[in-house]
Design a protein around this motif. Structure first.
Motif, PDB file in Angstrom:
ATOM      1  N   TRP A  32       0.856  -1.199   0.000  1.00  0.00           N
ATOM      2  CA  TRP A  32       0.000   0.000   0.000  1.00  0.00           C
ATOM      3  C   TRP A  32       0.893   1.251   0.000  1.00  0.00           C
ATOM      4  O   TRP A  32       0.728   2.167  -0.814  1.00  0.00           O
ATOM      5  CB  TRP A  32      -0.926  -0.003   1.222  1.00  0.00           C
ATOM      6  CG  TRP A  32      -1.728   1.255   1.340  1.00  0.00           C
ATOM      7  CD1 TRP A  32      -1.316   2.453   1.878  1.00  0.00           C
ATOM      8  CD2 TRP A  32      -3.070   1.485   0.874  1.00  0.00           C
ATOM      9  NE1 TRP A  32      -2.312   3.396   1.786  1.00  0.00           N
ATOM     10  CE2 TRP A  32      -3.391   2.828   1.171  1.00  0.00           C
ATOM     11  CE3 TRP A  32      -4.019   0.676   0.251  1.00  0.00           C
ATOM     12  CZ2 TRP A  32      -4.631   3.391   0.861  1.00  0.00           C
ATOM     13  CZ3 TRP A  32      -5.260   1.241  -0.063  1.00  0.00           C
ATOM     14  CH2 TRP A  32      -5.551   2.571   0.237  1.00  0.00           C
ATOM     15  N   ALA A  33       1.848   1.293   0.933  1.00  0.00           N
ATOM     16  CA  ALA A  33       2.719   2.472   1.051  1.00  0.00           C
ATOM     17  C   ALA A  33       3.508   2.713  -0.233  1.00  0.00           C
ATOM     18  O   ALA A  33       3.753   3.863  -0.620  1.00  0.00           O
ATOM     19  CB  ALA A  33       3.663   2.309   2.245  1.00  0.00           C
ATOM     20  N   LEU A  34       3.866   1.645  -0.931  1.00  0.00           N
ATOM     21  CA  LEU A  34       4.567   1.805  -2.212  1.00  0.00           C
ATOM     22  C   LEU A  34       3.653   2.517  -3.220  1.00  0.00           C
ATOM     23  O   LEU A  34       4.115   3.384  -3.976  1.00  0.00           O
ATOM     24  CB  LEU A  34       5.010   0.447  -2.767  1.00  0.00           C
ATOM     25  CG  LEU A  34       5.721   0.516  -4.118  1.00  0.00           C
ATOM     26  CD1 LEU A  34       7.120   1.108  -3.975  1.00  0.00           C
ATOM     27  CD2 LEU A  34       5.801  -0.859  -4.779  1.00  0.00           C
ATOM     28  N   GLY A  35       2.364   2.187  -3.203  1.00  0.00           N
ATOM     29  CA  GLY A  35       1.401   2.851  -4.096  1.00  0.00           C
ATOM     30  C   GLY A  35       1.328   4.350  -3.793  1.00  0.00           C
ATOM     31  O   GLY A  35       1.299   5.186  -4.694  1.00  0.00           O
ATOM     32  N   ILE A  36       1.318   4.684  -2.494  1.00  0.00           N
ATOM     33  CA  ILE A  36       1.274   6.101  -2.105  1.00  0.00           C
ATOM     34  C   ILE A  36       2.566   6.806  -2.567  1.00  0.00           C
ATOM     35  O   ILE A  36       2.535   7.916  -3.110  1.00  0.00           O
ATOM     36  CB  ILE A  36       1.133   6.244  -0.559  1.00  0.00           C
ATOM     37  CG1 ILE A  36      -0.117   5.510  -0.050  1.00  0.00           C
ATOM     38  CG2 ILE A  36       1.158   7.719  -0.149  1.00  0.00           C
ATOM     39  CD1 ILE A  36      -1.414   6.244  -0.194  1.00  0.00           C
ATOM     40  N   LEU A  37       3.690   6.131  -2.358  1.00  0.00           N
ATOM     41  CA  LEU A  37       4.976   6.735  -2.732  1.00  0.00           C
ATOM     42  C   LEU A  37       5.096   6.915  -4.246  1.00  0.00           C
ATOM     43  O   LEU A  37       5.598   7.937  -4.724  1.00  0.00           O
ATOM     44  CB  LEU A  37       6.140   5.886  -2.194  1.00  0.00           C
ATOM     45  CG  LEU A  37       7.527   6.491  -2.363  1.00  0.00           C
ATOM     46  CD1 LEU A  37       7.634   7.835  -1.672  1.00  0.00           C
ATOM     47  CD2 LEU A  37       8.598   5.575  -1.820  1.00  0.00           C
TER      48      LEU A  37
END
Ligand SMILES: Nc1ncnc2c1ncn2[C@@H]1O[C@H](COP(=O)(O)OP(=O)(O)OP(=O)(O)O)[C@@H](O)[C@H]1O
Length: 365
Positions: free
Chosen positions: A223-228
């Motif tokens: 998920w955090a990779l998608g935000i980044l």
């Protein structure tokens, strides 16, 4: 014939030097010279640079290291002792080209010290800010390294849990070095669900299952990779609000709009990473990171060349001009151009923890 030590790389020499059992904690200080240059501040301490006169890099100059200094009184007051213990125990057992190496750690009566590889290029956050946003190819280059580092950590049954552009540093070649493992968590494999429950990380980067305290696992890193990815390509994260509660609301509703310049494949991958149902999120299946690596956004990327650092950082914008990149000097002492300036402070003269707390919190590391 060179003796065996001459063939060791500076990194191995540093690890050996600092882990030498004859260098007791008090004498460990003598192995380096603190430059007093502060390159980062955290909640309970600072990151400074030190020179190690006995170890020379390939340019013949003394090697520099980063030292994260954390005040024991603050760690206890802010209930962070376990996080630091955890950070040390995880970093001591891992090794990856895109994660900053921990050479050693020790403590004295006031502070805990983490001696780490000094990463010269500054934060990815700064690079995004300097360029307003990153071109598709540059973002792809950084995101791919994060996919590989998460794949490695997940293979070691570790969730990172704090991916954000301030914890992604860039080295002198422009490659990624991940720092700050304070929230990383080693999963207990005896528990078959291998989930964990602590709410941690940066608000804009929190996965829905974390906000809802449903129990979370490795999928929070995807998920955090998608935000980044979104933040690199747009210059801002997809769910933003001055009010933290509103950020969480926006994350849970899952509504977002992409800027027009986003490439179709990038939008598609971000959508698959930002899937609210964690069981359907890309990366969640038994293939893990391989599903992400096979996505069309990465078509044509040579993963092996990237891992072996044989790729040149893509810096070209769609109009043919180049992005601003970190300034890194070749030979000689580092010039700190890529770091903010911080006012001086003296960790050496802060308060000392009382004996009872010292015993309770710091005896068994
Ligand atoms: N090895 C390193 N080389 C260069 N700079 C570093 C290094 N480690 C940390 N820094 C800088 O210091 C900053 C703070 O470090 P870090 O995030 O590890 O500290 P922290 O106390 O855990 O911070 P936080 O309050 O964000 O949790 C980083 O964002 C980075 O800019």
């Amino acid at each position: 014939m060179p003796d065996a030590d001459d063939e060791l790389k500076p990194v191995q020499l540093l690890v050996q030097l600092f882990n030498d059992p004859s260098a007791k904690p008090s004498s460990t200080h003598d192995l380096f010279t603190m430059t007093h240059k502060c390159i980062g501040v955290g909640t309970f301490g600072r990151v400074r640079v030190a020179e190690v006169p006995t170890v020379k890099g390939e340019d013949g100059q003394s090697v520099h290291i980063a030292i994260k200094i954390m005040k024991k009184t603050e760690l206890v007051r802010l209930k962070q002792v376990d996080h630091v213990k955890n950070e040390v125990s995880i970093l001591r057992h891992i090794s990856h080209p895109f994660i900053a190496t921990l050479y050693h750690f020790f403590m004295d009566e006031r502070n805990v010290y983490l001696l780490q590889e000094f990463v010269q290029g500054g934060q990815l956050y700064r690079l995004i800010g300097q360029n307003a946003r990153l071109p598709n190819n540059t973002a792809r280059f950084y995101a791919a390294q994060l996919v590989m580092s998460m794949q490695y950590l997940h293979g070691e049954h570790i969730i990172y849990r704090d991916m954000n552009p301030e914890n992604v540093l860039l080295d002198e070649q422009g490659y990624v070095k991940l720092v700050d493992f304070g929230y990383a968590k080693r999963l207990n494999l005896d528990d078959m669900t291998a989930k964990t429950w602590t709410l941690c990380g940066t608000p804009e980067y929190l996965a829905p299952e974390m906000i809802q305290s449903k129990g979370h696992s490795k999928e929070v890193d995807w998920w955090a990779l998608g935000i980044l990815m979104h933040e690199m390509l747009a210059g801002y994260p997809p769910y933003y609000d001055p009010n933290q509660f509103q950020i969480y609301q926006k994350i849970l509703t899952g509504k977002r709009e992409y800027p027009q310049h986003f490439e179709q494949q990038a939008k598609e991958l971000i959508g698959k990473l930002l899937t609210v149902d964690r069981t359907r999120r890309i990366g969640a299946s038994k293939n893990g990171a391989e599903d992400i690596k096979k996505h069309k956004w990465y078509r044509g990327l040579n993963w092996a060349a990237l891992y072996n650092r044989q790729m040149v950082v893509p810096v070209e914008k769609p109009d043919g001009s180049h992005i601003v990149t970190p300034k890194v000097e070749g030979a000689g002492p580092p010039d700190f151009a890529n770091f903010e300036s911080y006012p001086n402070s003296a960790e050496e003269s802060g308060p000392i923890l009382d004996a009872e707390k010292e015993h309770l919190y710091f005896d068994h590391w």
